[in-house]
Design an enzyme around this catalytic site. Structure first.
Site, PDB file in Angstrom:
ATOM      1  N   ALA A  35     -11.408 -27.041 -57.088  1.00 45.19           N
ATOM      2  CA  ALA A  35     -11.779 -25.879 -57.912  1.00 45.19           C
ATOM      3  C   ALA A  35     -12.462 -26.413 -59.289  1.00 45.19           C
ATOM      4  O   ALA A  35     -12.273 -27.354 -59.639  1.00 45.19           O
ATOM      5  CB  ALA A  35     -10.596 -25.007 -58.362  1.00 45.19           C
ATOM      6  N   GLY A  73      -2.233 -32.089 -56.108  1.00 46.33           N
ATOM      7  CA  GLY A  73      -3.337 -31.234 -55.331  1.00 46.33           C
ATOM      8  C   GLY A  73      -2.667 -30.796 -54.039  1.00 46.33           C
ATOM      9  O   GLY A  73      -1.943 -31.470 -53.359  1.00 46.33           O
ATOM     10  N   SER A 112       8.962 -31.076 -54.071  1.00 48.31           N
ATOM     11  CA  SER A 112       9.438 -29.561 -54.299  1.00 48.31           C
ATOM     12  C   SER A 112      11.028 -29.392 -53.884  1.00 48.31           C
ATOM     13  O   SER A 112      11.258 -30.034 -53.194  1.00 48.31           O
ATOM     14  CB  SER A 112       8.827 -28.785 -53.843  1.00 48.31           C
ATOM     15  OG  SER A 112       9.117 -27.326 -53.827  1.00 48.31           O
ATOM     16  N   TYR A 138       5.360 -25.168 -46.052  1.00 51.15           N
ATOM     17  CA  TYR A 138       5.142 -25.784 -47.592  1.00 51.15           C
ATOM     18  C   TYR A 138       5.937 -26.890 -47.694  1.00 51.15           C
ATOM     19  O   TYR A 138       6.065 -28.166 -48.132  1.00 51.15           O
ATOM     20  CB  TYR A 138       5.191 -24.856 -48.519  1.00 51.15           C
ATOM     21  CG  TYR A 138       5.078 -25.281 -49.719  1.00 51.15           C
ATOM     22  CD1 TYR A 138       4.037 -25.865 -50.369  1.00 51.15           C
ATOM     23  CD2 TYR A 138       6.149 -25.124 -50.746  1.00 51.15           C
ATOM     24  CE1 TYR A 138       4.129 -26.546 -51.705  1.00 51.15           C
ATOM     25  CE2 TYR A 138       6.559 -25.576 -51.906  1.00 51.15           C
ATOM     26  CZ  TYR A 138       5.357 -26.267 -52.590  1.00 51.15           C
ATOM     27  OH  TYR A 138       5.421 -26.694 -53.707  1.00 51.15           O
TER      28      TYR A 138
HETATM   29  C1  15L Z   1       7.411 -24.512 -55.755  1.00 45.82           C
HETATM   30  O1  15L Z   1       7.332 -25.737 -55.173  1.00 45.82           O
HETATM   31  C2  15L Z   1       5.984 -23.837 -55.998  1.00 45.82           C
HETATM   32  O2  15L Z   1       4.984 -24.845 -56.277  1.00 45.82           O
HETATM   33  C3  15L Z   1       6.044 -23.225 -57.327  1.00 45.82           C
HETATM   34  O3  15L Z   1       4.874 -22.257 -57.192  1.00 45.82           O
HETATM   35  C4  15L Z   1       7.241 -22.146 -57.235  1.00 45.82           C
HETATM   36  O4  15L Z   1       7.507 -21.417 -56.295  1.00 45.82           O
HETATM   37  C5  15L Z   1       8.628 -23.077 -57.157  1.00 45.82           C
HETATM   38  O5  15L Z   1       8.489 -24.113 -56.202  1.00 45.82           O
HETATM   39  C6  15L Z   1       9.929 -22.245 -57.498  1.00 45.82           C
HETATM   40  O6  15L Z   1      10.657 -22.446 -56.335  1.00 45.82           O
HETATM   41  O7  15L Z   1      10.237 -21.842 -58.254  1.00 45.82           O
END
Ligand code: 15L
Length: 266
Positions: A35, A73, A112, A138
């Protein structure tokens, strides 16, 4: 000598929050995204490159001379498997491979909480290096990113630090984030610590502020020099009703909902 830090996904949420906070005298930020990345403001030492994380030749060129890469990214929520596979998994492998070929010594990878989202909430803090239990495709991509980071450390000697980011937003947007929030300023503090840590090797740390309701360990991040200063608790009054019952059950909260089943009709 000027330090050069590359950020992938620089036009995204976390990249945008980090950009002004990582600006330093003697540092160039090279900002990559598919982007458009806003052009440098007057006096801002920034280079903007339109580039996909899946473009190996382009990535290799963009990483030339970099001291470290912050790899943000990719898709940041659940998506179709083909996109997750290509952008998040193939993309992370491409960034690591480009770093190896370009001689970049350190890659900080955005992982994450959703890499371990199906772990029960339980009592006490979730430890560092909690075994993967992804809650979505994800989340699987974040587990794969951590595995790729491990491989690129063991096989090629790159320093790779994977950050299991709780949720980095200007301020918490749901009750769960009173526990999982990583403030933008703490995110920058964490990145500075991870850029500077001497010979970290391969690590997996939680990316979270020192929230009063925190679910995640800060031990490994602190061992690498991170000193969080923020606490989401001051926003508690604003989040009335922004609560999901799954937050009580799983670390991943609403990401564990059957509504996120990828192909409900099959
Ligand atoms: C994540 O991994 C996401 O990228 C983010 O957008 C949020 O959803 C976050 O977790 C979350 O759990 O709050």
């Amino acid at each position: 000598m000027t330090q050069r830090i590359v950020i992938t996904g620089a036009a995204g949420g976390v990249g945008t929050l980090l950009r002004p906070r990582l600006a330093r005298q003697g540092r160039t930020l090279r900002l990559l995204d598919v982007a458009p990345v806003p052009e440098p403001a007057e006096g801002e030492d920034v280079e903007c490159v339109r580039l996909s994380v899946t473009d190996l030749p382009g990535m290799r060129e963009a990483l030339a001379g970099a001291d470290a890469v912050i790899h943000l990214g990719g898709l940041s929520v659940e998506g179709p498997w083909e996109q997750i596979l290509d952008i998040n998994i193939n993309g992370t492998r491409t960034v690591l491979e480009a770093a190896r070929r370009a001689g970049v010594p350190r890659v900080i990878v955005a992982s994450s909480s959703h890499a371990v989202g199906f772990h029960p909430r339980g009592e006490g803090e979730a430890p560092d290096y909690l075994f993967p239990r992804p809650d979505t495709y994800y989340g699987v991509s974040k587990v794969a990113a951590e595995a790729l980071g491990s491989l690129y450390h063991d096989r090629y000697g790159l320093d790779v630090i994977c950050v299991r980011i709780g949720g980095c937003f200007e301020k918490p947007i749901a009750t769960r984030q009173l526990a999982t929030w990583l403030s933008p300023d703490d995110c920058a503090r964490l990145m500075e610590a991870l850029i500077a840590a001497p010979s970290p090797g391969f690590r997996v740390v939680w990316g979270v502020s020192d929230n009063a309701r925190r679910w995640f360990s800060l031990d490994e991040a602190r061992a690498l020099g991170y000193e969080p200063e923020d606490d989401a608790e001051r926003f508690a009054g604003e989040l009335e009703g922004r609560h999901d019952p799954l937050d009580e059950i799983y670390l991943g909260g609403a990401f564990c909902s059957p509504e996120l089943d990828a192909d409900p009709d099959d």
